[in-house]
Design an enzyme around this catalytic site. Structure first.
Site, PDB file in Angstrom:
ATOM      1  N   TYR A  11      48.761  45.747  66.606  1.00 21.21           N
ATOM      2  CA  TYR A  11      48.040  45.377  67.748  1.00 21.21           C
ATOM      3  C   TYR A  11      47.560  47.025  68.306  1.00 21.21           C
ATOM      4  O   TYR A  11      48.041  47.953  68.203  1.00 21.21           O
ATOM      5  CB  TYR A  11      48.377  44.479  68.752  1.00 21.21           C
ATOM      6  CG  TYR A  11      49.817  44.620  69.270  1.00 21.21           C
ATOM      7  CD1 TYR A  11      50.548  45.861  69.647  1.00 21.21           C
ATOM      8  CD2 TYR A  11      50.117  43.431  70.277  1.00 21.21           C
ATOM      9  CE1 TYR A  11      51.634  45.921  70.150  1.00 21.21           C
ATOM     10  CE2 TYR A  11      51.449  43.666  70.833  1.00 21.21           C
ATOM     11  CZ  TYR A  11      52.332  44.755  70.919  1.00 21.21           C
ATOM     12  OH  TYR A  11      53.276  44.879  71.646  1.00 21.21           O
ATOM     13  N   GLU A  12      46.519  46.959  69.225  1.00 25.36           N
ATOM     14  CA  GLU A  12      45.998  48.068  69.885  1.00 25.36           C
ATOM     15  C   GLU A  12      45.294  49.130  68.735  1.00 25.36           C
ATOM     16  O   GLU A  12      45.651  50.225  68.919  1.00 25.36           O
ATOM     17  CB  GLU A  12      47.039  48.725  70.598  1.00 25.36           C
ATOM     18  CG  GLU A  12      46.709  49.633  71.911  1.00 25.36           C
ATOM     19  CD  GLU A  12      45.812  48.835  72.778  1.00 25.36           C
ATOM     20  OE1 GLU A  12      45.839  47.756  73.212  1.00 25.36           O
ATOM     21  OE2 GLU A  12      44.375  49.474  72.851  1.00 25.36           O
TER      22      GLU A  12
END
Lengths: 595, 595
Positions: free
Chosen positions: A437-438
C-alpha cells in the site's frame, strides 16, 4: 510476548546518526529542548508499552467488524484511542497555529515507531488522519481549516484517504467517482472506493473523508481529478456534527493481516445525496495529494522498521530461553539456541536490517524537517531534494526488510513460529501489506529511477554519495579493525551504487524498459548502501564513545552490528550493479503467450 | 483460481533434464514403459486438477477440527482420499512384493508435485504414510509387514511419525516418552508428542503411529531411543482393527497455514494402557528413522516447488488480465500488467526459481532411484552419495524459494494479494511451514556442511561440480548468445561454489563455528549453482530442439528462463563465497547480554 520500546536504540539514532540537535536548532523548533524531547520519548514509549501493545494479539483475533451501526473496532481500541488523544499524541508534528505542538517530524517518527511496533493496526488510524491534516493545512480554505483542521489535529475527528477504486489502484488517474457541482457551490459525490483504511470506525464522532473524484467535464487521466472533503456527518452552523452524509462503509475486507484495522469498501451517494466540498481548485486533486505523499510513504516505511523490531524482540527473547541441541563447538549439554551460529546469523540479520532501516527512515524524516523549516533557503531546497530522493527508498527498502525480518522471526522459533499463539506469525502476516500500500514497492522503485534520478540526471543522488564517501573516509581514519572493514565495505558499496546510477541515468530516456527493469534491484542496492552509510556514522560515534570509556557493551554492539551489515548484507549485494547493467536484456524477450 | 498440472514442464524436466529414460531402464523398473509413464502422469494430473484443487480454499477456511469422536477433516477431504486410494495412487513407488506398483521415485515425485500444488494440506497425509511404509519395509519383522505394511501401501490405513516433544524438536535425542517392556514382549508407551501431522483423522479405519520412545534403562541421547508401532486400534487375530488403543489426539494446533491438515498433540497411555510393538532392536530408533529421512525431506522440498508453482500460476493469470497504468515505453492506454518490466521481473523470478527447484528435486529423486536400483553396485553407491549430498539442498533451497515465490505472488497482485479471497495469501501462509518441519533449513545446512562435506572432505561435492563443469562446457559449445551467457554464468557459479567448499571443508573440524556460520549462505549458493546446472541442461536440450524446428515458443521460453536465472539469481549471489570466507568473524563477537 510483551513489547518494550527500544528507547536507547532510538536515542542513539536520533543523537549520533541523524542529528536531532541540528534539527531542533531550527527556529521553528525552539520548543524541542533536549529535556522536552526526552520526556516526550519516555511518555510516548509508555503509551506503546502499556496501552497499545497489550491489545495487539487480541485485536488480531477479534478483528474489526461491520455492524448495523457502522464499524466496530476490537475491544479496547476505542479506549486506547481516547487515551491517545487525551495525551495530545495526535498533534505532535502539526502547526501550532491550529493546535499542533510544532515538534519535529524527526521526533514524531520515533514516537510513531514505538506505537506501530506495539500495535500496527491501531497506529494506522492516526497515520490516515495525519495525511488529511497535511492536505488541509496546505490546500484547505480558511473556512475549511476552521471547520475541520483543528478537530483533525487534536484527534477529536479522524481523517481518511479515498483514492483507490477497483480499476484505479496504482493508476490513480483511472478514478471514476463523480462529483457534480451544485448551485450552492457544494458537489454531489457518487461512486465506490475500495481499500479505505479506517474508512469507518467507532473512535470519533465524525470522520473527514478526503475523496478523489472527477467532475463531469474534467480532462482524462490524472489532470482531471479533483479533491473533496466528504464528512461522515455534515456540520451544523456551529461546527458540530449534524446530519448524516451519504457516505457509508458497505463492506470490510477479509485480510491476511492487520485484522484490527478496518479496510473498508466505501459507497458515496448510493442512498441519496452525498455532499462534498471542493479542496482548492478543480482538477488539481492529484497535485494536492502529492503534498502528503512523502509523509505518508515515510510512515509506511516506518512500519517495516516497527514490525521488524517487534519480530526481532520476540525472536531474541525466544533464542535466549529456548534450550535445544549442543553447542557446535562446545560440550555435550544442550544450550540456549542463541549459542548456535546460524541462529546468531538470523538474529544479527534481523537486528542489523532493522537498525539500518530505522536510520534510513529517521534520516529521511530529518530531511523533511529541513525542507520545511531550515532557516537557510538553499539548505531547505537541498533538504527537499534529498527528502524526495530518499522517500521511495525509505518506503520500499524498509518494508521489504520488514517482511524478511518477520519471516526470519518465524524461522528462529522453529515449529512454534508456525503456531498462531506464539505471535511471530502475526508479524509475518501484518508485515506483508507494507510493501503493497501507499504505492507498491515497484512503484517506489520507478519513482526513484524515473522521477528522482531522471529529473536532475542523478545530481541529488551524487551529492548524497559524496556525503557517504566523507563518512567512509572518516570511518577509515578511525582506529580499529571494525571501522576499517566498515569503511572498505562502504566504499565498495558506493562504487557499485555510482556505477548502477550512471547506467540508469543514461537509460531513463534512451531505454525506459531497461531502466524500469533495474529499478527494484537498484532500490535494494541503494537501501543497502544508505544503510551502511548511516550505520557507519553510528559506528564512528560508537568508536569515539568507546575511546572515552562510555558504555562498552552497548557501543561494541553498534560496531559489530554495522560490520555484520557491511559484510553479510552489503557485500553479497554488490553484484546487483552488474545485474542492472545486463539483466534487462532477457526481461522482455518472451511474448505474453510464451508465459 | 483453478490449478492446472504443468505436464509439459514436468515432462521436459523428466525427459531432458534428469533422464527418466535412464532410470526406467533399471531392471527393477521394467514396468515403467514410456506409455505407462505418460498414462500415469495424465491420470495423476486429473486427480490434482479435478479432485484435490477444488478443495484447497474451502479446506483452508474450514480447517480440521477435533470433535468428541476424533479429528474431522474438512468437507470433501475424506471422499478425495477414498478416490486417491481407489486409484492406487498411494502405492506407486512401493515394493510390488507388498502390493506396491514398483514405479520410480522420479515418476512418483512428479505426481506428488501436482497433488501438493493442488492441495498441500491434503497431500501431506499420504507423505506421512509413505514414511511409515519406508520404515517398516526396511526394519519391520515379517509379521509386522504382514499385519501393517500392505494396508499402509494400499492406503487402507494411514501412518504417522511421532518424533517431536516440547523439549525435543530439532534435538530428537531429547525424547522422554517412555516404553516399558511387558512379559508378552509388547511395550507400554506413555508420554505426549506434539506437532504430529495427521495424528488423527477420519480417512481410514486404522492409523499406524510410529513412535520414538525411551526404555527405562536406555543410554542418554540419540543412542537410547527405540521405535515402536502404536496402532490406533489394536489388531484382532485376523488382522482387522479391534480394541481401541490408548493413543489419542488431545488437541490441534491453531496454525498460520495448512489449516486443513490436522497438527495433533498426541497423548499415549494417559487413560490406561497404550500398547506398542518394538520395531527392530531397542535403542536403534534414530538409525531407523534415517531410513526414511531422505525421502521425507525430498517430499518437503517438493512442497516448495508445488506451492511456488501454484503461486506462479495464479500470479501469471492475474498479470495477464489485470489492466493498470500505461506501458513505460508505449502509448497512452493502460495495459495488462505483464507488460510492466518489474512485473516481468517478478514473474520470471518466480518461474525460474520454481523450474530450478523442480529440477533439483527431480534430480535428487533420480539419485534415490539409482541408489536403490542401479544394477551396477558402484554406480548405486555413487548415486547414494549424491542423494545424501543433494537431499538437504533439495529440502532447504526449494522451501526457501517456496516462501519467496509465494511472497512475490502476493506482490504481483498488489492490494488484491492481501485479501484472503484472492487466494495468493493462502500460499504465502502455507509455504511458511516447509522451511521449518522435517528439520529446519538451518539443520539442513549443517547436515550439508558437517555430515555431507565433512564425511568425505568434499569428494562427492567435487564430483558433482565436475559434472556441472561438463554441462557448462557443453553449453559453451552450443551456438547462440543465450547459451554462451548461461555457460559463462554457470562457470562463475561453479568457481564460487568450489571456493566456498574448500573453505568449509578446511574448517569443519578446525573451526566448527566458522563452518556453521557459513552453512546457510553455502546452501543457498549451492542451490543457485545446482539450479543453473540443471537449467543449463534443459537449455542445451531446448537449443537442440529449436535447431530441429520443434515447438519454438516453448523452447525459447526454456532458454530465456535459464538465462534469466543465471543473470538475475546466480550472478548476484556469487558474493556469498566471500561472505562465507569472512562473515563468520563477527558472528559470535557479541556476548549474549549484548543482544
Amino acid at each position: 510476548m510483551t513489547y518494550q520500546a527500544p528507547l536507547k536504540e532510538i536515542r542513539f539514532v536520533l543523537n549520533s546518526v541523524v542529528g536531532l540537535d541540528k534539527v531542533a536548532a531550527y527556529p521553528a523548533f525552539e520548543a524541542a529542548t533536549p529535556d522536552l524531547v526526552d520526556a516526550v520519548l519516555e511518555e510516548g514509549a509508555k503509551l506503546a508499552d502499556n496501552v497499545l501493545a497489550p491489545l495487539n494479539v487480541a485485536g488480531d483475533r477479534q478483528g474489526a467488524k461491520l455492524t448495523d451501526t457502522g464499524v466496530r473496532t476490537p475491544d479496547g481500541f476505542k479506549d486506547a484511542y481516547r487515551q491517545f488523544v487525551e495525551g495530545g499524541w495526535n498533534s505532535v508534528p502539526f502547526d501550532p497555529d491550529h493546535g499542533g505542538q510544532g515538534l519535529p517530524w524527526t521526533l514524531f517518527i520515533a514516537l510513531l515507531e514505538t506505537w506501530t511496533s506495539a500495535n500496527m493496526s491501531f497506529a494506522l488510524g492516526p497515520l490516515l488522519t495525519q495525511g488529511a491534516v497535511e492536505l488541509l493545512t496546505a490546500h484547505g480554505s480558511d473556512e475549511q481549516k476552521t471547520r475541520y483542521l483543528e478537530k483533525l489535529i487534536s484527534g477529536e475527528w479522524a481523517g481518511t484517504m479515498n483514492l483507490t477504486e477497483p480499476q484505479a489502484g496504482s493508476d490513480v488517474g483511472a478514478v471514476r467517482t463523480r462529483a457534480v457541482r451544485q448551485d450552492d457551490g457544494t458537489y454531489r459525490i457518487s461512486g465506490q472506493k475500495i481499500f479505505i483504511t479506517y474508512g469507518d470506525h467507532d473512535w470519533t464522532d465524525n470522520i473527514v473523508h478526503l475523496v478523489l473524484a472527477r467532475t463531469p467535464d474534467a480532462p482524462a487521466g490524472t489532470k482531471g481529478i479533483s479533491l473533496f472533503i466528504v464528512p461522515k456527518f455534515l456540520l451544523n452552523a456551529d461546527g458540530t456534527p449534524g446530519e448524516r452524509n451519504d457516505a457509508y462503509c458497505v463492506g470490510l475486507e477479509h485480510k491476511l493481516g492487520i485484522h484490527a484495522s478496518p479496510t473498508a469498501v466505501m459507497s458515496y451517494g448510493d442512498k441519496g445525496a452525498c455532499v462534498g466540498y471542493l479542496v482548492g481548485e478543480e482538477n488539481r486533486g492529484i497535485e494536492y495529494m502529492f503534498t502528503m505523499m512523502n509523509n505518508a510513504r515515510l510512515g509506511v516505511g516506518l512500519q517495516g522498521v516497527s514490525i521488524g523490531d517487534r519480530a526481532y524482540q520476540q525472536a531474541l527473547a525466544y533464542a535466549k530461553t529456548r534450550v535445544q541441541s549442543r553447542d557446535v563447538a562446545g560440550g555435550p549439554q544442550p544450550v540456549t539456541i542463541i549459542h548456535h551460529p546460524d541462529v546468531r546469523r538470523m538474529l544479527l540479520t534481523m537486528r542489523s536490517k532493522v537498525e539500518a532501516a530505522r536510520a534510513i527512515v529517521y534520516f529521511t524524516a530529518a530531511s523533511l524537517d529541513g525542507r520545511h523549516h531550515h532557516p537557510d533557503a538553499e539548505a531547505a531546497k537541498q533538504a527537499g531534494l534529498l527528502n524526495d530522493l530518499m522517500t521511495p527508498v525509505a518506503k520500499a527498502w524498509s518494508t521489504d526488510i520488514g517482511v524478511e525480518v518477520a519471516s526470519l522471526g518465524v524461522q528462529v522459533h522453529g515449529g512454534m513460529g508456525f503456531i498462531e499463539e506464539t505471535g511471530a506469525a502475526q508479524y509475518y502476516r501484518d508485515a506483508r501489506i507494507a510493501p503493497i500500500y501507499e504505492g507498491t514497492n515497484g512503484i517506489q522503485a520507478n519513482d526513484l529511477v524515473f522521477r528522482k534520478l531522471g529529473r536532475d540526471g542523478g545530481a541529488t543522488a551524487r551529492a548524497l554519495f559524496a556525503l557517504m564517501a566523507e563518512t567512509a573516509d572518516a570511518a577509515a581514519a578511525q582506529p580499529g579493525d571494525d571501522l576499517a572493514v566498515i569503511a572498505q565495505g562502504l566504499k565498495r558499496g558506493i562504487a557499485a551504487l555510482e556505477d548502477a546510477t550512471s547506467f540508469l541515468v543514461d537509460h531513463v530516456k534512451a531505454d525506459a524498459r531497461a531502466a524500469a527493469a533495474g529499478a527494484v534491484p537498484y532500490l535494494t542496492l541503494f537501501g543497502n548502501v544508505a544503510g551502511a552509510f548511516l550505520l557507519a556514522r553510528g559506528a564512528i560515534a560508537a568508536n569515539q564513545a568507546l575511546a572515552q570509556g562510555q558504555d562498552a557493551a552497548f557501543h561494541e554492539g553498534k560496531l559489530i552490528t554495522a560490520r555484520f551489515f557491511v559484510e553479510q548484507v552489503v557485500g553479497p549485494s554488490l553484484g546487483l550493479a552488474e545485474l542492472i547493467r545486463t539483466g534487462h536484456r532477457t526481461l522482455m524477450a518472451l511474448s505474453e503467450e510464451q508465459f
